[in-house]
Scaffold this motif. Structure first.
Motif, PDB file in Angstrom:
ATOM      1  N   THR A  71       0.794  -1.008  -0.030  1.00  0.00           N
ATOM      2  CA  THR A  71       0.033   0.040  -0.035  1.00  0.00           C
ATOM      3  C   THR A  71       0.848   1.199   0.158  1.00  0.00           C
ATOM      4  N   VAL A  72       1.830   1.493   0.889  1.00  0.00           N
ATOM      5  CA  VAL A  72       2.881   2.378   1.063  1.00  0.00           C
ATOM      6  C   VAL A  72       3.297   2.824  -0.309  1.00  0.00           C
ATOM      7  N   PHE A  73       4.068   1.529  -1.083  1.00  0.00           N
ATOM      8  CA  PHE A  73       4.807   2.053  -2.212  1.00  0.00           C
ATOM      9  C   PHE A  73       3.767   2.387  -3.308  1.00  0.00           C
ATOM     10  N   GLU A  74       2.431   1.820  -3.274  1.00  0.00           N
ATOM     11  CA  GLU A  74       1.511   2.256  -4.502  1.00  0.00           C
ATOM     12  C   GLU A  74       1.072   3.755  -4.296  1.00  0.00           C
ATOM     13  N   LEU A  75       1.020   4.111  -2.958  1.00  0.00           N
ATOM     14  CA  LEU A  75       0.712   5.432  -2.748  1.00  0.00           C
ATOM     15  C   LEU A  75       1.707   6.587  -2.967  1.00  0.00           C
ATOM     16  N   LEU A  76       3.156   6.095  -2.729  1.00  0.00           N
ATOM     17  CA  LEU A  76       4.110   6.829  -3.116  1.00  0.00           C
ATOM     18  C   LEU A  76       4.549   6.842  -4.576  1.00  0.00           C
ATOM     19  N   GLU A  77       4.250   5.932  -5.210  1.00  0.00           N
ATOM     20  CA  GLU A  77       4.267   5.968  -6.833  1.00  0.00           C
ATOM     21  C   GLU A  77       3.449   6.764  -7.403  1.00  0.00           C
ATOM     22  N   ALA A  78       2.025   6.943  -6.753  1.00  0.00           N
ATOM     23  CA  ALA A  78       0.968   7.713  -7.126  1.00  0.00           C
ATOM     24  C   ALA A  78       1.335   9.245  -6.688  1.00  0.00           C
ATOM     25  N   GLY A  79       2.235   9.577  -6.028  1.00  0.00           N
ATOM     26  CA  GLY A  79       2.592  10.811  -5.633  1.00  0.00           C
ATOM     27  C   GLY A  79       1.592  11.477  -4.610  1.00  0.00           C
ATOM     28  N   LYS A  80       1.041  10.464  -3.840  1.00  0.00           N
ATOM     29  CA  LYS A  80       0.180  11.251  -2.722  1.00  0.00           C
ATOM     30  C   LYS A  80       0.878  11.284  -1.435  1.00  0.00           C
ATOM     31  N   LYS A  81       0.268  12.522  -0.810  1.00  0.00           N
ATOM     32  CA  LYS A  81       0.708  12.768   0.602  1.00  0.00           C
ATOM     33  C   LYS A  81       0.046  11.781   1.673  1.00  0.00           C
ATOM     34  N   ILE A  82       1.089  11.314   2.392  1.00  0.00           N
ATOM     35  CA  ILE A  82       0.528  10.098   3.335  1.00  0.00           C
ATOM     36  C   ILE A  82       0.826  10.314   4.689  1.00  0.00           C
ATOM     37  N   VAL A  83      -0.047   9.802   5.508  1.00  0.00           N
ATOM     38  CA  VAL A  83       0.026   9.698   6.906  1.00  0.00           C
ATOM     39  C   VAL A  83       0.105   8.368   7.331  1.00  0.00           C
ATOM     40  N   LEU A  84       1.175   7.808   7.701  1.00  0.00           N
ATOM     41  CA  LEU A  84       1.549   6.371   8.007  1.00  0.00           C
ATOM     42  C   LEU A  84       1.427   6.115   9.301  1.00  0.00           C
ATOM     43  N   VAL A  85       0.293   5.373   9.647  1.00  0.00           N
ATOM     44  CA  VAL A  85       0.099   4.848  11.043  1.00  0.00           C
ATOM     45  C   VAL A  85       0.567   3.493  11.156  1.00  0.00           C
ATOM     46  N   PRO A  86       1.597   3.076  11.739  1.00  0.00           N
ATOM     47  CA  PRO A  86       2.082   1.673  12.034  1.00  0.00           C
ATOM     48  C   PRO A  86       0.997   0.857  12.660  1.00  0.00           C
ATOM     49  N   ASN A  87       0.768  -0.353  12.332  1.00  0.00           N
ATOM     50  CA  ASN A  87      -0.021  -1.054  13.381  1.00  0.00           C
ATOM     51  C   ASN A  87       0.748  -1.842  14.221  1.00  0.00           C
ATOM     52  N   SER A  88       0.690  -1.405  15.542  1.00  0.00           N
ATOM     53  CA  SER A  88       1.687  -1.828  16.364  1.00  0.00           C
ATOM     54  C   SER A  88       1.036  -3.356  16.854  1.00  0.00           C
ATOM     55  N   LEU A  89      -0.231  -3.610  16.656  1.00  0.00           N
ATOM     56  CA  LEU A  89      -0.655  -5.118  16.922  1.00  0.00           C
ATOM     57  C   LEU A  89      -0.290  -6.064  16.192  1.00  0.00           C
ATOM     58  N   ASN A 130       9.488  15.159  -0.159  1.00  0.00           N
ATOM     59  CA  ASN A 130      10.441  14.554  -1.100  1.00  0.00           C
ATOM     60  C   ASN A 130       9.777  13.485  -2.006  1.00  0.00           C
ATOM     61  N   ALA A 131       9.923  13.717  -3.541  1.00  0.00           N
ATOM     62  CA  ALA A 131       9.273  12.968  -4.415  1.00  0.00           C
ATOM     63  C   ALA A 131       9.811  11.630  -4.297  1.00  0.00           C
ATOM     64  N   TYR A 132       8.918  10.494  -4.625  1.00  0.00           N
ATOM     65  CA  TYR A 132       9.618   9.042  -4.438  1.00  0.00           C
ATOM     66  C   TYR A 132      10.259   8.731  -5.862  1.00  0.00           C
ATOM     67  N   ALA A 133      11.234   8.204  -6.224  1.00  0.00           N
ATOM     68  CA  ALA A 133      11.435   7.669  -7.453  1.00  0.00           C
ATOM     69  C   ALA A 133      11.793   6.009  -7.361  1.00  0.00           C
ATOM     70  N   LYS A 134      10.759   5.318  -8.221  1.00  0.00           N
ATOM     71  CA  LYS A 134      10.517   3.878  -8.011  1.00  0.00           C
ATOM     72  C   LYS A 134      12.096   3.432  -8.900  1.00  0.00           C
ATOM     73  N   ASP A 135      12.600   2.303  -8.109  1.00  0.00           N
ATOM     74  CA  ASP A 135      13.970   1.956  -8.477  1.00  0.00           C
ATOM     75  C   ASP A 135      13.563   0.849  -9.541  1.00  0.00           C
ATOM     76  N   GLN A 136      13.857   0.695 -10.727  1.00  0.00           N
ATOM     77  CA  GLN A 136      13.671   0.000 -11.908  1.00  0.00           C
ATOM     78  C   GLN A 136      14.261  -1.582 -11.539  1.00  0.00           C
ATOM     79  N   PHE A 137      13.561  -2.590 -11.657  1.00  0.00           N
ATOM     80  CA  PHE A 137      14.168  -4.009 -11.319  1.00  0.00           C
ATOM     81  C   PHE A 137      14.870  -4.273 -12.684  1.00  0.00           C
ATOM     82  N   PHE A 138      16.451  -4.644 -12.085  1.00  0.00           N
ATOM     83  CA  PHE A 138      17.341  -4.691 -13.044  1.00  0.00           C
ATOM     84  C   PHE A 138      17.693  -6.372 -13.441  1.00  0.00           C
ATOM     85  N   MET A 139      17.139  -6.942 -12.645  1.00  0.00           N
ATOM     86  CA  MET A 139      17.728  -8.611 -12.679  1.00  0.00           C
ATOM     87  C   MET A 139      16.702  -9.285 -13.748  1.00  0.00           C
TER      88      MET A 139
END
Length: 153
Positions: A71-89, A130-139
């Protein structure tokens, strides 16, 4: 301000309840994606799952999310502002690790106390990340070669 609250595929009732109880309908338009959670918001519309998740993301100004990597990477790739709340459970620490990654790289804001959810969202709306830049898979070629399959560039 349009806000999407998403928990991915696993329930995170504490987050959904906090968002439902803290955000007023006069200042915020909130949609909650609750997965199989048992808490059903009383003040905001909600869905369990949808095939139109990318449309929900596109219409949100800010997304409040659990710390699931997909989910986080999908949001970053979409350029969205995010508030991340880690689930401590959760039994593992991957959501805390994801929160550290987002915070360290200044890709979004981490909210560690659900009591401060509204103030964290307001801070997020004023912050330039900061803008997220996806690393391309190179293998890919190496993997296909290993299995003796043709590789096309």
């Amino acid at each position: 301000m349009n806000i999407l609250v998403t928990v991915g595929t696993k329930p995170f009732d504490l987050l959904i309840a906090a968002a439902d109880q803290q955000f007023s309908n006069t200042e915020f338009s909130v949609t909650c994606q609750i997965a199989s959670g048992s808490y059903q918001p009383e003040h905001h519309p909600y869905i369990h799952f949808t095939n139109s998740f990318s449309e929900l993301i596109a219409s949100a100004d800010i997304v409040i999310t659990h710390g699931g990597a997909a989910t986080v990477f999908e949001l970053l790739e979409a350029g969205k502002k995010i508030v991340l709340v880690p689930n401590s459970l959760r039994t593992d620490n991957h959501q805390k690790d994801m929160a550290s990654y987002v915070e360290h790289n200044q890709y979004g804001i981490v909210c560690r106390s659900l009591n401060g959810l509204v103030s964290t969202v307001k801070k997020c709306s004023r912050t330039k990340f900061n803008a997220y830049a996806k690393d391309q898979f190179f293998m890919g070629g190496d993997i296909l070669e290993y299995f003796d399959l043709p590789f096309q560039k």
